[in-house]
Write a protein that holds these residues in place. Structure first.
Motif, PDB file in Angstrom:
ATOM      1  N   ARG A  16      44.258  42.863  28.702  1.00  0.00           N
ATOM      2  CA  ARG A  16      42.887  43.158  29.098  1.00  0.00           C
ATOM      3  C   ARG A  16      42.744  42.828  30.583  1.00  0.00           C
ATOM      4  N   TYR A  17      42.119  43.734  31.359  1.00  0.00           N
ATOM      5  CA  TYR A  17      42.112  43.551  32.816  1.00  0.00           C
ATOM      6  C   TYR A  17      40.867  44.163  33.439  1.00  0.00           C
ATOM      7  N   GLY A  18      40.616  43.748  34.684  1.00  0.00           N
ATOM      8  CA  GLY A  18      39.467  44.259  35.411  1.00  0.00           C
ATOM      9  C   GLY A  18      39.430  43.720  36.828  1.00  0.00           C
ATOM     10  N   GLU A  23      34.882  40.177  34.236  1.00  0.00           N
ATOM     11  CA  GLU A  23      34.654  41.598  33.949  1.00  0.00           C
ATOM     12  C   GLU A  23      35.979  42.271  33.604  1.00  0.00           C
ATOM     13  N   ASP A  25      37.152  44.689  31.691  1.00  0.00           N
ATOM     14  CA  ASP A  25      36.563  45.762  30.893  1.00  0.00           C
ATOM     15  C   ASP A  25      37.537  46.861  30.494  1.00  0.00           C
ATOM     16  N   ALA A  26      38.814  46.723  30.832  1.00  0.00           N
ATOM     17  CA  ALA A  26      39.821  47.681  30.391  1.00  0.00           C
ATOM     18  C   ALA A  26      40.824  46.963  29.496  1.00  0.00           C
ATOM     19  N   GLN A  27      41.307  47.659  28.477  1.00  0.00           N
ATOM     20  CA  GLN A  27      42.267  47.055  27.566  1.00  0.00           C
ATOM     21  C   GLN A  27      43.289  48.090  27.130  1.00  0.00           C
ATOM     22  N   VAL A  28      44.561  47.687  27.084  1.00  0.00           N
ATOM     23  CA  VAL A  28      45.629  48.563  26.610  1.00  0.00           C
ATOM     24  C   VAL A  28      46.452  47.809  25.575  1.00  0.00           C
ATOM     25  N   MET A  61      49.299  48.203  32.577  1.00  0.00           N
ATOM     26  CA  MET A  61      47.960  48.428  33.112  1.00  0.00           C
ATOM     27  C   MET A  61      47.990  49.669  33.998  1.00  0.00           C
ATOM     28  N   ASP A  63      46.152  53.223  36.057  1.00  0.00           N
ATOM     29  CA  ASP A  63      45.035  53.680  36.893  1.00  0.00           C
ATOM     30  C   ASP A  63      44.493  52.578  37.804  1.00  0.00           C
ATOM     31  N   TYR A  70      43.412  42.408  40.890  1.00  0.00           N
ATOM     32  CA  TYR A  70      43.010  42.574  39.499  1.00  0.00           C
ATOM     33  C   TYR A  70      43.196  41.256  38.748  1.00  0.00           C
ATOM     34  N   TYR A  72      43.518  39.528  34.751  1.00  0.00           N
ATOM     35  CA  TYR A  72      43.987  39.978  33.435  1.00  0.00           C
ATOM     36  C   TYR A  72      44.250  38.790  32.514  1.00  0.00           C
TER      37      TYR A  72
END
Length: 580
Positions: A16-18, A23, A25-28, A61, A63, A70, A72
Motif C-alpha cells: 500500500r503506497y501514496g 495518505e 491510497d493505492a494498493q497492489v 508499485m 504509475d 512515496y 509505503y
C-alpha cells in the motif's frame, strides 16, 4: 518499483503506497513464491546449510511520478497486519540530478558477536574440530585465514552498515548498487536472513540493485557457468540470490540486465556466467550498448563483480583475478571504449582501487573539452569482507598516479547531465578518501570515429608476468599448521598468549581486522616459515605428495612474500587509518 519481503506464512500479501504517510491510497497485491533444497545445486546449501526461507512476497508499485517521494507499507490481509511506514524517492528522469550509493563484497555479521564456523569447517579440512576462542589452535586457524583473506563473517560490516544506514537516513539517495558477493552465505541459509536483517534499514529506504558474485553463483552446474570447477557459492548456484532479490533480468536464469536511471544508463552483468563472444550475455551487451540513447543518458556505467583491471597478484587458476581480468579485457575492453562507457564498478578484490581513463593498459587522458577518452575502472570491494591488499610488487600502468586504499568503506555519487562526481569514503570516519570528477558539455555526442581511432592508435603497455601464488597458499594453508604442531615454542612466540596476534584475534570475536594488522600477521607467519622450509625438506614437512614441484612452491612463496614485505607494507603503512 518492486518491494520484496519474507514471511514465515503464506497469506494475502499487499503493498500500500501514496504521496503522504497518512495518505496511502493505492494498493497492489503481491505475488508469493519460495524455493526448496531441491532447487539448489549442492552441499552444504542443500544439506547441512539448508534452512527453509519461508514465503517470498513481492509486489510492484506502478504509475509512479519520477523523482518523487512515496510512502509505503507491506502487509497481509489474512493476518490483518502491516509493517511500519517507510519511504523512498522514485526513479529520476533524464534531466534530474541523481544521488547514488555503490559498494561490493559486503556480507553480514552476527550482532551478538558469535561466529559462524560452518563455512570454515567445510572449506578447511586441515583442522578436525572447531577450536574454542582463546586457544592456541583457534588463534592458528584465525592467523591462517587472515593470511588467506578468508573468514566466516564479514567483520568490516560492523563499520560499513552503520555508515550506509546513516547515509540512507538523509533521504537524499535515489538508489544503491551492490556489485556482487552479497550475503556471503555460501550455502549457510541463515546467513541470508542475517544479511536481510542488517540490510533492511538501507534497502527499505533506498531502492537497491544487485549483480551476482562468485559467492552467490559459482558451482559447476550453475546456469551457463564461466568457471567449470568453482564451488564458491557453497551449492547455492544463484538461487537464493535471484529469489530473495529479484532484478529486472533478461530471464530467470540469465542474471544480467540494463536500466536507465536519471542521466545514467546502467548495464549490469554476471561475470560468473559465460561472457565469450558466443554467449547470450555477450550478445546482450552488444545490443544494449548499440541502442543506448546518449541524448537521454549521456553517462554509461557497467557494473559487474570481477575486475577488468586489478593489481591483485592472483593470476594462474581458471578463476584467478589476473586471468579473468585478461579474459574480460579481451572480450569487452575495445567495445566499452568504442561505445563510450564512462566507468565500470566492480568488487571481488577486497580493496578500493581505480584506474586512470584507460585502454590497453595505457592511460589515455582527456580530450580538449575535458571528457575522459576511456573508461575508469573502479574496484569497490572494501565494504565488509576482510581486506585483501594483494598488490603486486610493481603496479600496472593503468594504476599509475591513482589511489589504492586498504580500509573499509563505500562509494557515493552525484550525477547530472554534465557532471559525474564519485567519492569514496572510509566507513569509520565517513571522510572522503578519493574523488573522481568527470565532465561532459551539455549536448555532448559520442564520436565513434574518435573512439575507433583511439582503439587503433593505442599500442598498449605490457602487464607484469607474475609467477603463481598457489605455492604460497599451499605453504600457508598446509605447511604452516604442520610447523606449528612440530614447533610449539616457535608457535607460541608468534601466536601464543601475550603476542599482538593472539591479543587482537581473541580480544573480541567480531572486531574488524585492519589491513595493517593483516600485513603484520602475514609478515609474522612468513618470518616463522622462511627459515624452516626450503626446496629440500618441503616434501618431508608436507608428509604427502606436493601439488607442484618443490622449486615452484618456493619460487611462489618467495615472490608473494616479497610483495607482502615490500609494496603492500608500504601502501598499508601510508594509511592514516585508525581502528575502531
Amino acid at each position: 518499483m518492486r518491494v520484496t519481503w519474507l514471511t514465515q506464512f503464506e497469506g494475502a500479501p499487499f503493498v500500500r503506497y501514496g504521496l503522504a504517510e497518512d495518505e496511502l491510497d493505492a494498493q497492489v497485491p503481491a505475488n508469493v513464491t519460495t524455493y526448496t533444497a531441491a532447487d539448489l545445486c549442492g552441499a552444504p546449501a542443500n544439506s547441512t546449510g539448508w534452512k527453509a526461507p519461508g514465503t517470498i512476497n513481492s509486489g510492484v508499485m506502478a504509475d509512479l511520478e519520477p523523482n518523487t517521494r512515496y510512502y509505503y507499507v507491506v502487509g497481509d490481509e489474512a493476518a490483518n497486519t502491516t509493517s511500519t511506514v517507510s519511504s523512498f524517492i522514485s526513479a529520476p528522469g533524464p534531466d534530474d540530478t541523481v544521488k547514488l550509493l555503490a559498494f561490493a563484497d559486503v556480507g553480514q555479521y552476527n550482532e551478538d558477536g558469535t561466529k559462524g564456523f560452518g563455512y570454515w569447517y567445510d572449506t578447511y579440512g586441515l583442522f578436525d574440530e572447531v577450536y574454542a576462542i582463546g586457544t592456541l589452535q583457534y588463534t592458528a586457524l584465525q592467523a591462517v585465514l587472515v593470511t588467506l583473506s578468508q573468514q566466516a563473517d564479514q567483520d568490516g560490516t560492523i563499520l560499513v552498515y552503520p555508515a550506509l544506514i546513516e547515509e540512507a537516513s538523509t533521504g537524499e539517495y535515489h538508489s544503491a548498487w551492490h556489485n556482487g558477493d552479497v550475503s556471503y552465505a555460501r550455502g549457510m541459509a541463515w546467513q541470508w536472513d542475517t544479511f536481510g536483517h542488517l540490510m533492511e534499514p538501507l534497502s527499505s529506504r533506498v531502492p537497491t540493485m544487485y549483480s551476482p558474485g562468485n559467492h552467490e553463483y559459482d558451482w559447476p552446474t550453475a546456469h551457463d557457468s564461466q568457471f567449470a570447477e568453482a564451488i564458491d557459492s557453497g551449492g547455492e548456484c544463484g538461487v537464493p540470490y535471484k529469489m530473495r532479490a529479484p532484478m529486472p533480468t533478461v530471464s530467470s536464469d540469465d542474471l544480467f540486465y540494463s536500466i536507465d536511471h536519471g542521466p545514467i544508463h546502467f548495464l549490469q552483468l554476471n561475470t560468473e556466467a559465460r561472457f565469450d563472444e558466443d554467449s547470450e550475455q555477450y550478445k546482450f551487451v552488444v545490443r544494449d550498448l548499440f541502442t543506448v540513447d546518449r541524448s537521454k543518458t549521456p553517462w554509461v556505467v557497467v557494473g559487474f563483480h570481477r575486475m577488468m583491471y586489478t593489481d591483485a597478484f592472483d593470476g594462474v587458476s581458471e578463476a584467478s583475478a589476473q586471468r579473468v581480468a585478461a579474459e574480460m579485457r579481451d572480450v569487452f575492453e575495445a567495445m566499452f571504449v568504442y561505445f563510450g562507457v564512462d566507468m565500470t564498478w566492480q568488487g571481488h578484490n577486497h580493496v578500493y582501487q581505480r584506474t586512470c581513463p584507460v585502454f590497453n593498459n595505457t592511460c589515455v587522458g582527456y580530450d580538449k573539452e575535458g571528457v575522459a577518452r576511456g573508461p575508469i575502472h573502479v574496484t569497490m570491494g572494501h565494504a565488509g569482507f576482510m581486506l585483501s591488499p594483494s598488490y603486486q610488487p610493481v603496479e600496472a600502468a593503468a594504476f599509475a598516479d591513482t589511489p589504492e586504499l586498504a580500509f573499509f568503506g563505500y562509494c557515493r555519487a552525484e550525477v547530472n547531465r554534465t557532471h559525474f562526481n564519485l567519492q569514496m569514503l572510509d566507513a569509520l570516519n565517513q571522510t572522503v578518501r578519493d574523488e573522481i570528477r568527470l565532465y561532459k558539455p551539455l549536448g555532448w555526442e559520442l564520436d565513434v570515429n574518435a573512439t575507433q581511432a583511439l582503439i587503433s592508435d593505442t599500442p598498449g603497455a605490457p602487464f607484469t608476468d607474475n609467477p603463481t601464488n598457489a605455492g604460497f597458499k599451499y605453504i600457508i594453508s598446509t605447511i604452516f599448521p604442520k610447523l606449528l604442531l612440530s614447533d610449539i615454542v616457535g608457535a607460541l612466540s608468534i601466536i601464543g598468549q601475550g603476542t599482538p596476534i593472539y591479543a587482537k584475534l581473541n580480544a573480541h570475536p567480531s572486531r574488524p581486522i585492519s589491513a595493517e594488522f593483516m600485513t603484520q600477521t602475514a609478515q609474522s607467519v612468513i618470518d616463522f616459515v622462511t627459515p624452516l622450509v626450503n626446496a629440500t625438506n618441503l616434501q618431508e614437512i608436507a608428509g604427502a605428495a606436493l601439488p607442484m614441484s618443490a622449486e615452484a612452491i618456493m619460487e611462489s612463496f618467495d615472490w608473494v612474500a616479497s610483495a607482502w614485505k615490500g609494496r603492500i607494507a608500504e601502501l598499508v603503512g601510508a594509511q592514516d587509518y585508525a581502528e575502531a
